[in-house]
Design a protein around this motif. Sequence first.
Motif, PDB file in Angstrom:
ATOM      1  N   ALA A  59       0.814  -1.211   0.000  1.00  0.00           N
ATOM      2  CA  ALA A  59       0.000   0.000   0.000  1.00  0.00           C
ATOM      3  C   ALA A  59       0.847   1.261   0.000  1.00  0.00           C
ATOM      4  O   ALA A  59       0.404   2.312  -0.451  1.00  0.00           O
ATOM      5  N   LYS A  60       2.072   1.170   0.516  1.00  0.00           N
ATOM      6  CA  LYS A  60       2.910   2.347   0.676  1.00  0.00           C
ATOM      7  C   LYS A  60       4.020   2.441  -0.370  1.00  0.00           C
ATOM      8  O   LYS A  60       4.676   3.474  -0.496  1.00  0.00           O
ATOM      9  N   ASP A 255      -8.361   1.854   6.026  1.00  0.00           N
ATOM     10  CA  ASP A 255      -6.897   1.891   5.978  1.00  0.00           C
ATOM     11  C   ASP A 255      -6.397   0.569   5.396  1.00  0.00           C
ATOM     12  O   ASP A 255      -6.624  -0.496   5.965  1.00  0.00           O
ATOM     13  N   ASN A 256      -5.700   0.647   4.260  1.00  0.00           N
ATOM     14  CA  ASN A 256      -5.251  -0.588   3.607  1.00  0.00           C
ATOM     15  C   ASN A 256      -3.761  -0.848   3.790  1.00  0.00           C
ATOM     16  O   ASN A 256      -3.187  -1.686   3.089  1.00  0.00           O
ATOM     17  N   ARG A 257      -3.119  -0.138   4.733  1.00  0.00           N
ATOM     18  CA  ARG A 257      -1.722  -0.435   5.012  1.00  0.00           C
ATOM     19  C   ARG A 257      -1.599  -1.803   5.679  1.00  0.00           C
ATOM     20  O   ARG A 257      -2.544  -2.315   6.290  1.00  0.00           O
ATOM     21  N   ASN A 276      -5.202   4.898   1.867  1.00  0.00           N
ATOM     22  CA  ASN A 276      -3.859   4.829   2.431  1.00  0.00           C
ATOM     23  C   ASN A 276      -3.574   6.151   3.131  1.00  0.00           C
ATOM     24  O   ASN A 276      -3.360   7.169   2.463  1.00  0.00           O
ATOM     25  N   THR A 279      -0.578   8.059   1.619  1.00  0.00           N
ATOM     26  CA  THR A 279      -0.491   8.186   0.164  1.00  0.00           C
ATOM     27  C   THR A 279       0.710   9.057  -0.202  1.00  0.00           C
ATOM     28  O   THR A 279       0.920  10.104   0.414  1.00  0.00           O
TER      29      THR A 279
END
Length: 299
Positions: A59-60, A255-257, A276, A279
């Motif tokens: 995600a990051k 939150d998709n982290r 995210n 982002t």
Amino acid sequence: MSGAQPWGFTDDRGTEPGAARVPERVVAYVRAGAALLDLGVRPVAVYGSGHDGPGYDPAKAGGLEAAGVPYLGPGRALDEGVLRELRPDLVVDVTYDGKSPYALDEAVADRLGVPLVALSVGNELTLPEILGRFGALGASLRAGAPVTGDPSAAGPSAGPSAGPSAGSAVGPAGVAEAEAVLRGVAGRTGLAVLALSGAGPDQVHLARPQAWPELARLAALGVRLLDPGPGPGANWLTADWGRVAELGPDLILFDNRFHAVPPYETPPGTRLAAWNPETPPSPAAYARFFRELAEALAA
């Protein structure tokens, strides 16, 4: 880029690092590094935060992993020998308090004799200002012009010298186009949106919209963001999943982290869209986020 010109940049702590030539070997916090890659500056390596593990968080990572940029692990546990072998001439981090770099102890850069730039991603700046600051840094590293940093000036799109990542040609105009699409969809649908970060089956962190520059920007664009209500926490209100049902969102931004967990309980019929909170601060990344949210609202 010749690298023969003197270089300088005033960061968001008021620190003014300089160098006899334009830095060419940049090591950065992963969020900052992904933004720089979009802006045409390829880091020689990136590091994570205390939330990150030994490998890239998808995600990051942005375009970093695909571009072959090495990931060194969490910044607070960096092997200084490995970092020294990379021969960096600039470290780029972010700051949330305007005082300290977020993911790397500044003493590490001091011991290496390398200047450190920390750019704000906290709510003391608006999202357009944050994008402008990263754009200004990217422009200075590409062109070598000394920059004091006008937070209202967004940087140009990525140049050819550093191998920008896919989609990095999106500049401020692309963000404006994506915002216009989102504004139109938000106005037509009027859906209630709740941003959150899952913490397990019994706990969830509910975002306070005005504490997050990108959420505040969504609100300015007409997205109806739900506030979790009074309670402790400047950025988040920690509650149970029952509070989510009480708020009754039509769409949840989750939150998709990697360190966050998926939503455990959502009201029937609630839509989900990924968010995210880190982002990359680049026009390309935010244009993509705005368009994806517009699609989720319109679905």
